[in-house]
Design an enzyme around this catalytic site. Structure first.
Site, PDB file in Angstrom:
ATOM      1  N   TYR A 183      -0.908  96.270 -64.421  1.00 29.25           N
ATOM      2  CA  TYR A 183      -2.393  95.903 -64.526  1.00 29.25           C
ATOM      3  C   TYR A 183      -2.956  96.052 -66.184  1.00 29.25           C
ATOM      4  O   TYR A 183      -4.207  96.047 -66.276  1.00 29.25           O
ATOM      5  CB  TYR A 183      -3.115  96.440 -63.657  1.00 29.25           C
ATOM      6  CG  TYR A 183      -2.682  96.247 -62.184  1.00 29.25           C
ATOM      7  CD1 TYR A 183      -2.965  95.226 -61.585  1.00 29.25           C
ATOM      8  CD2 TYR A 183      -1.992  96.890 -61.418  1.00 29.25           C
ATOM      9  CE1 TYR A 183      -2.578  94.833 -60.156  1.00 29.25           C
ATOM     10  CE2 TYR A 183      -1.464  96.670 -60.264  1.00 29.25           C
ATOM     11  CZ  TYR A 183      -1.695  95.790 -59.763  1.00 29.25           C
ATOM     12  OH  TYR A 183      -1.176  95.429 -58.365  1.00 29.25           O
ATOM     13  N   ASP A 212       6.834  98.487 -64.264  1.00 31.29           N
ATOM     14  CA  ASP A 212       6.571  97.275 -63.327  1.00 31.29           C
ATOM     15  C   ASP A 212       7.351  96.419 -63.843  1.00 31.29           C
ATOM     16  O   ASP A 212       8.545  96.404 -64.752  1.00 31.29           O
ATOM     17  CB  ASP A 212       5.297  97.207 -63.174  1.00 31.29           C
ATOM     18  CG  ASP A 212       4.915  96.718 -61.624  1.00 31.29           C
ATOM     19  OD1 ASP A 212       5.153  95.755 -61.443  1.00 31.29           O
ATOM     20  OD2 ASP A 212       4.288  97.487 -60.783  1.00 31.29           O
ATOM     21  N   ASP A 213       7.423  95.353 -63.130  1.00 33.76           N
ATOM     22  CA  ASP A 213       7.842  94.159 -63.282  1.00 33.76           C
ATOM     23  C   ASP A 213       8.185  93.607 -64.982  1.00 33.76           C
ATOM     24  O   ASP A 213       7.123  93.872 -65.720  1.00 33.76           O
ATOM     25  CB  ASP A 213       7.262  92.799 -62.723  1.00 33.76           C
ATOM     26  CG  ASP A 213       7.867  91.419 -62.740  1.00 33.76           C
ATOM     27  OD1 ASP A 213       9.022  91.453 -63.246  1.00 33.76           O
ATOM     28  OD2 ASP A 213       7.194  90.579 -62.268  1.00 33.76           O
ATOM     29  N   ASP A 320       9.138  95.543 -54.250  1.00 37.77           N
ATOM     30  CA  ASP A 320       8.084  94.483 -54.048  1.00 37.77           C
ATOM     31  C   ASP A 320       8.635  93.415 -53.420  1.00 37.77           C
ATOM     32  O   ASP A 320       9.809  93.080 -53.293  1.00 37.77           O
ATOM     33  CB  ASP A 320       7.571  94.243 -55.420  1.00 37.77           C
ATOM     34  CG  ASP A 320       6.174  93.642 -55.390  1.00 37.77           C
ATOM     35  OD1 ASP A 320       5.536  93.447 -54.215  1.00 37.77           O
ATOM     36  OD2 ASP A 320       5.329  93.664 -56.601  1.00 37.77           O
ATOM     37  N   ARG A 375       1.653  99.734 -49.862  1.00 39.14           N
ATOM     38  CA  ARG A 375       0.537  99.150 -50.333  1.00 39.14           C
ATOM     39  C   ARG A 375      -0.087  98.297 -49.282  1.00 39.14           C
ATOM     40  O   ARG A 375       0.557  97.636 -48.663  1.00 39.14           O
ATOM     41  CB  ARG A 375       0.861  97.798 -51.626  1.00 39.14           C
ATOM     42  CG  ARG A 375       0.667  98.353 -53.008  1.00 39.14           C
ATOM     43  CD  ARG A 375      -0.712  98.201 -53.307  1.00 39.14           C
ATOM     44  NE  ARG A 375      -1.302  97.044 -53.287  1.00 39.14           N
ATOM     45  CZ  ARG A 375      -0.922  96.046 -54.463  1.00 39.14           C
ATOM     46  NH1 ARG A 375      -0.035  96.652 -55.693  1.00 39.14           N
ATOM     47  NH2 ARG A 375      -0.842  94.736 -54.607  1.00 39.14           N
ATOM     48  N   ASP A 379      -3.245  92.672 -54.639  1.00 38.15           N
ATOM     49  CA  ASP A 379      -3.588  93.165 -55.854  1.00 38.15           C
ATOM     50  C   ASP A 379      -4.938  93.059 -56.505  1.00 38.15           C
ATOM     51  O   ASP A 379      -5.730  92.274 -56.314  1.00 38.15           O
ATOM     52  CB  ASP A 379      -2.852  92.178 -57.114  1.00 38.15           C
ATOM     53  CG  ASP A 379      -1.067  92.530 -56.808  1.00 38.15           C
ATOM     54  OD1 ASP A 379      -0.807  92.898 -55.956  1.00 38.15           O
ATOM     55  OD2 ASP A 379      -0.580  92.132 -57.915  1.00 38.15           O
TER      56      ASP A 379
HETATM   57  C1  9PG Z   1       4.687  92.028 -60.479  1.00 35.49           C
HETATM   58  C2  9PG Z   1       3.674  92.458 -59.368  1.00 35.49           C
HETATM   59  C3  9PG Z   1       3.054  93.715 -59.237  1.00 35.49           C
HETATM   60  C4  9PG Z   1       2.084  93.855 -58.085  1.00 35.49           C
HETATM   61  C5  9PG Z   1       2.717  93.578 -56.781  1.00 35.49           C
HETATM   62  C6  9PG Z   1       2.953  91.940 -56.979  1.00 35.49           C
HETATM   63  O1  9PG Z   1       0.234  86.003 -54.785  1.00 35.49           O
HETATM   64  N1  9PG Z   1       0.801  86.099 -55.740  1.00 35.49           N
HETATM   65  O2  9PG Z   1       0.668  85.239 -56.569  1.00 35.49           O
HETATM   66  C7  9PG Z   1       1.063  87.377 -56.342  1.00 35.49           C
HETATM   67  C8  9PG Z   1       1.589  87.509 -57.471  1.00 35.49           C
HETATM   68  C9  9PG Z   1       2.085  88.933 -57.691  1.00 35.49           C
HETATM   69  C10 9PG Z   1       1.753  89.965 -57.061  1.00 35.49           C
HETATM   70  C11 9PG Z   1       1.067  89.867 -55.698  1.00 35.49           C
HETATM   71  C12 9PG Z   1       0.705  88.493 -55.206  1.00 35.49           C
HETATM   72  O3  9PG Z   1       1.782  91.213 -57.333  1.00 35.49           O
HETATM   73  O4  9PG Z   1       1.790  93.631 -55.860  1.00 35.49           O
HETATM   74  O5  9PG Z   1       1.395  95.355 -57.907  1.00 35.49           O
HETATM   75  O6  9PG Z   1       4.156  94.759 -58.938  1.00 35.49           O
HETATM   76  O7  9PG Z   1       3.756  91.923 -57.985  1.00 35.49           O
HETATM   77  O8  9PG Z   1       5.042  91.020 -60.474  1.00 35.49           O
END
Ligand code: 9PG
Length: 505
Positions: A183, A212-213, A320, A375, A379
């Site tokens: 974040y 993270d990613d 994830d 979780r 987010d």
């Molecule tokens: C990494 C992220 C982080 C985050 C996770 C997850 O709906 N969406 O478009 C969407 C995108 C990303 C996302 C959740 C929903 O985040 O929760 O903490 O690790 O992946 O890509």
């Protein structure tokens, strides 16, 4: 199926089920009206007419809230995003449908709860009925339910107790304090910036430093990309040398079309009836698919992948987009989505040994007993509302602090079963649109769960913000639930009800 009369409140209600027997709940001794019900479907005729409904979303990000019958929520768009939002089949009855558990609030404030005691259960409600059913399982499994009427705290405690007996509990002890790269840096991570961050964090009592990613080649090809040319094992060592446990993000059950995994094993994916892989969502600029974890080749690959992460030195894994392997579809073995997913998570647990597993984007009930942390909401973001997605796409699961608060608040009953992660707290003013009270509310939610994390870069914090972060990590106030939305936190009471309602914003 029989029509059975059961005592609910002062009256008797008609229940359609194979059987129903009264039970005593260890975790909810005051609950006098609790039953073990068997059947699929089961349906209870209720007298509450238009009552608030507790909808429980399927995976971490899925909307979970008490909904007014007049909430006006429409089915989210676009369909290609459905699996990222909730179970695609639940969206057909959206919003008065839930995964695993559903409940109605009676006019006197008591709660009528129907909760699945097996995988793949779902609950729907209308003005006359509360219904539960299981997605088809072959061979048929016992189709047990918990049905109870009483105070909200008691009915959810009773349900959590039975889920614990059925699936197990994990995550006893203090939750880890985590620095997570998402974040602040999002996908723009590299060795240098992470090492600089490690130096900047010196003196702050985090337990885990979680990458993270952004370190991997792509979903499916879980090797370091060119930003991490020294290798992920070298980074893990640097993290350990700084005094933290190394944590790593991966989405082990999701596969990108450009991955060599996809090119080499097109038959390893969950498929539609026409044989094509099912689209599990759209992110990273493309669609992605879910792994068929019932396939022996996948099982071997998955165990190897997790062992490799452990050998690199990571003992905290943020897993994830896990729902991708749980979507309805055709698999090597003819089992349901939740069953397949749980099998996958069992393989991961086995290969991970005693590593801390934080599941994310994960089916909730099907993860119990295997993951240490979960979780429980969408987010957070350095802004309050995701207006485009909430108002125009009717999607309350997108990244935003309001969405995260709302869903996490409604999943706190899971605490006896698993460590619950409401996502990170913000201390920074820099690159942050949240107002002070919005940051404070998020911080207090983290104090309720005890799961404390941030992504703030030390270089972005001024002296007082760094001191606030330090105090947050060092002190954990006593917390006491007063009612659905009011908590005593240390010496003050916080009312979360302004952040709980769900309607198009
Ligand atoms: C990494 C992220 C982080 C985050 C996770 C997850 O709906 N969406 O478009 C969407 C995108 C990303 C996302 C959740 C929903 O985040 O929760 O903490 O690790 O992946 O890509």
């Amino acid at each position: 199926m029989a029509s059975i009369l059961i005592d609910i409140g002062e009256t008797q209600l008609a229940l359609q089920a194979d059987s129903a027997e009264p039970i005593v709940c260890k975790e909810a001794p005051l609950l006098t009206q609790a039953y073990r019900v068997v059947g699929s479907p089961v349906a209870l005729l209720h007298p509450f007419d238009e009552a608030p409904f507790y909808r429980h979303g399927w995976h971490s990000w899925s909307l979970t809230a008490w909904l007014q019958p007049s909430c006006g929520l429409l089915t989210p768009k676009p369909e290609i995003r459905w699996p990222m939002i909730d179970h695609p089949s639940l969206l057909a009855w959206y919003p008065f449908s839930g995964s695993g558990v559903g409940a109605l609030q009676a006019p006197d404030g008591n709660i009528l709860l129907l909760g699945a005691l097996e995988l793949d259960g779902f609950v729907t409600a209308d003005e006359q009925t509360l219904r539960g059913a299981y997605w088809q399982a072959r061979p048929p499994r016992p189709r047990a339910w918990f049905l109870a009427y009483g105070s909200e705290e008691e009915v959810f405690a009773g349900y959590a107790g039975l889920l614990g007996e059925r699936f197990g509990r994990r995550g006893q002890g203090a939750p880890p304090r985590v620095w997570c790269s998402w974040y602040s840096l999002y996908r723009t991570i590299n060795e240098t910036v992470l090492k600089d961050t490690l130096s900047g964090l010196a003196g702050l009592p985090f337990d885990v430093f979680q990458v993270d990613d952004g370190w991997q080649i792509c979903l499916g090809d879980w090797q370091a990309n060119s930003e991490f040319s020294s290798g992920m094992d070298v980074l893990a060592q640097a993290i350990r040398d700084s005094g933290y446990r190394p944590g790593l993000w991966l989405a082990p059950l999701a596969v990108a079309p450009q991955s060599s995994l996809f090119q080499q094993h097109p038959d390893w994916l969950v498929r539609a009836s026409d044989g094509r892989p099912i689209v599990a969502g759209h992110n990273w600029g493309d669609v992605f698919y879910g792994l068929d974890v019932t396939h022996p080749g996948v099982q071997e690959w998955l165990a190897g992948l997790i062992s490799r992460m452990r050998k690199w030195g990571y003992d905290y894994l943020k897993l994830d987009f896990l729902y991708a392997a749980a979507l309805p579809g055709y698999r090597h073995e003819n089992i349901t989505g939740d069953e397949a997913y749980r099998k996958g998570l069992e393989i991961i647990r086995q290969a991970a040994g005693d590593a801390y597993l934080l599941v994310c984007g994960s089916p909730i009930i099907a993860s119990l007993g295997l993951a240490d942390g979960m979780r429980i909401g969408s987010d957070v973001a350095p802004f309050w509302d995701n207006h485009e997605r909430s108002a125009h796409l009717h999607d309350l699961s997108g990244p935003s602090t309001l969405n995260a608060l709302r869903t996490s608040l409604h999943r706190l009953w899971l605490r006896p079963l698993i460590q619950v992660d409401p996502d990170v707290t913000f201390f920074r003013t820099r690159y942050n649109l949240l107002l002070p009270y919005q940051k404070q509310i998020l911080l207090e939610l983290a104090q309720i769960t005890g799961f404390r994390a941030t992504s703030d870069l030390p270089a972005w914090l001024d002296e007082s913000e760094r001191a606030a972060l330090q105090a947050f990590l060092e002190n954990q106030p006593d917390v006491c639930r007063l009612d659905r939305y009011r908590y005593q936190i240390g010496d003050h009471t916080t009312d979360f009800s302004p952040f709980a309602a769900a309607w198009p914003t």
